[in-house]
Design a protein around this motif. Sequence first.
Motif, mmCIF file in Angstrom:
data_model
loop_
_atom_site.group_PDB
_atom_site.id
_atom_site.type_symbol
_atom_site.label_atom_id
_atom_site.label_comp_id
_atom_site.label_asym_id
_atom_site.label_seq_id
_atom_site.Cartn_x
_atom_site.Cartn_y
_atom_site.Cartn_z
ATOM 1 N N VAL A 262 0.878 -1.180 0.000
ATOM 2 C CA VAL A 262 0.000 0.000 0.000
ATOM 3 C C VAL A 262 0.912 1.226 0.000
ATOM 4 N N PRO A 266 -1.070 8.680 4.315
ATOM 5 C CA PRO A 266 -1.912 8.132 5.402
ATOM 6 C C PRO A 266 -3.419 8.374 5.253
ATOM 7 N N GLN A 268 -5.217 8.479 2.686
ATOM 8 C CA GLN A 268 -5.756 7.575 1.658
ATOM 9 C C GLN A 268 -5.811 6.141 2.193
ATOM 10 N N VAL A 269 -4.884 5.800 3.079
ATOM 11 C CA VAL A 269 -4.933 4.471 3.727
ATOM 12 C C VAL A 269 -6.201 4.391 4.567
ATOM 13 N N TRP A 274 -11.289 -1.688 5.161
ATOM 14 C CA TRP A 274 -10.395 -2.804 5.491
ATOM 15 C C TRP A 274 -11.172 -3.935 6.157
ATOM 16 N N ARG A 283 -5.107 2.510 12.944
ATOM 17 C CA ARG A 283 -6.109 3.442 12.427
ATOM 18 C C ARG A 283 -5.915 4.810 13.063
ATOM 19 N N VAL A 286 -2.872 6.559 11.412
ATOM 20 C CA VAL A 286 -3.057 7.162 10.076
ATOM 21 C C VAL A 286 -3.974 8.386 10.164
ATOM 22 N N PHE A 418 3.623 -1.554 3.671
ATOM 23 C CA PHE A 418 3.330 -0.137 3.474
ATOM 24 C C PHE A 418 4.551 0.603 2.945
ATOM 25 N N THR A 423 6.335 7.030 5.284
ATOM 26 C CA THR A 423 6.889 5.888 6.028
ATOM 27 C C THR A 423 8.418 5.929 6.064
#
Length: 450
Positions: A262, A266, A268-269, A274, A283, A286, A418, A423
Amino acid sequence: MTAHRDTEVAVIGAGYAGLTAAAAIADAGHDVLVLEARQRVGGRVWTLDADGVPLDMGGMWVGAGHMRFRALLDRFGIATYPTPATGSADWWDERAARLRRARPLPMPAWAIPFVLPAMARIEHMRRRTPPDQPWRAPAAERWDSLTVAQWLRRWIPLRRPRQVVESTLVLSTCEELSRVSMLTLMAFVADNGGLMRGVGGAEEGADQDLVVGGADGAARRLADLLGDRVCLGAAVREIHHGEAGVALTGDGVRVRARRVVVALPPPQVAAIRWTPALPAWRRSLVERVPMGSVTKLMAVYGRPFWRDAGWSGEVLDAAGPVSSLFDVSPPGGPAVLASLTCGAKSRELSALSPGQRRRRIIDAMVRWLGPEATTPLHVADVSWEDEEFSRGGYAGVPWPGTLVPSARLAAPIGRVHFAGTETATRSNGYIDGAIASGERAAAEVLALLN
Ligand SMILES: Cc1cc2nc3c(=O)[nH]c(=O)nc-3n(C[C@H](O)[C@H](O)[C@H](O)COP(=O)(O)OP(=O)(O)OC[C@H]3O[C@@H](n4cnc5c(N)ncnc54)[C@H](O)[C@@H]3O)c2cc1C
């Protein structure tokens, strides 16, 4: 109609992070499929073609220490050129309503003694901040709970000099300083090897060079190598993941894969559904790294008229509605100016109609450089917070109290890995960090596939 594809590794996002990861996995002989929401690759790096003049609407500079980006450009034979005016910013004196030379900082001479102690203090703090692990700085927790705005009020009590420093730092962090922790600032300063190298205006800094032909050239070349393994217009909406593999549902496509990378910012994550849900800690992490805000305008002129009057083309305006300007003209080529406005001022610009926004930025350029700025040959602008698949830029900015989240954002969850510049520990927020994160995620996946 929905296409069904099976692959060994799916990569979500065709920015520099996703493309680097996908290319490394494909080079190692594995089957890979990249799913990209937009109808183009490059993500936050986007070069428009204005009658043959490349206009970088997103990321553009190659920092002095950005060796991964430089290596990728070298791989494709793409050259760089030095930023024309580095180190010589002019500043807008709103009281006198005129432009002035920076001697040596972009503020009145009387204000400089008020700023120097704060700069010296930041340098002292930088020496105590390990660039690879800024969260290990001795005072990391205290810095994390302190905002840059609070710190500056203490160190530069006078409003006018403080405003110049604030404006410069907002341009670097792309967020209001009441939302940025001192730890985030120190991570940025340590990564760049000094405050001035990070905020620009210094040789060997983060804005040292520009890319001939535009900064998305190498992304397009990576996508060419991947060919039909890059699927455009395929926004991923759902991820099911478990011990048996992953299943992705995107616009017009369903994909089953052994593993997924991915490579998204963040927010967009967080926007993906999920199953099972992301662990609570992940969660909340992000959600605590929202994007900064930035509006960028690029303008092409027949000649660099600002140089006639001795101006550098690099302007800092601390008080006005538009914050800055940079000369990014290629040597011997057309005259090109780039304007960047960040944080709350960018959100104000994005609230205008596209025509009003453009007018407001051009008006500022006319105020700074004179009437010749009124009618560029070409002009293009974008407020990145309006971009559905970025929701801001340059990058995610951790809330104060989040520590430096890069290592935790990079941690895989089962078969989900990720990537993305947020990151990256080094060059976080830069193209170079995106590439580093793609290489790291690919190495993680390859170690498990092999
Ligand atoms: C105005 C601006 C100026 C900047 N200036 C510089 C600079 O001068 N130098 C520098 O080094 N960096 C700069 N940056 C930062 C740099 O552009 C980014 O750090 C870098 O491009 C991030 O790459 P990435 O691959 O991590 O993420 P992205 O480029 O954001 O890639 C993510 C990709 O995922 C796609 N996507 C999103 N959601 C989905 C989904 N659900 N399904 C499928 N695909 C999805 C997006 O469309 C995008 O293509 C700037 C950024 C901006 C906005």
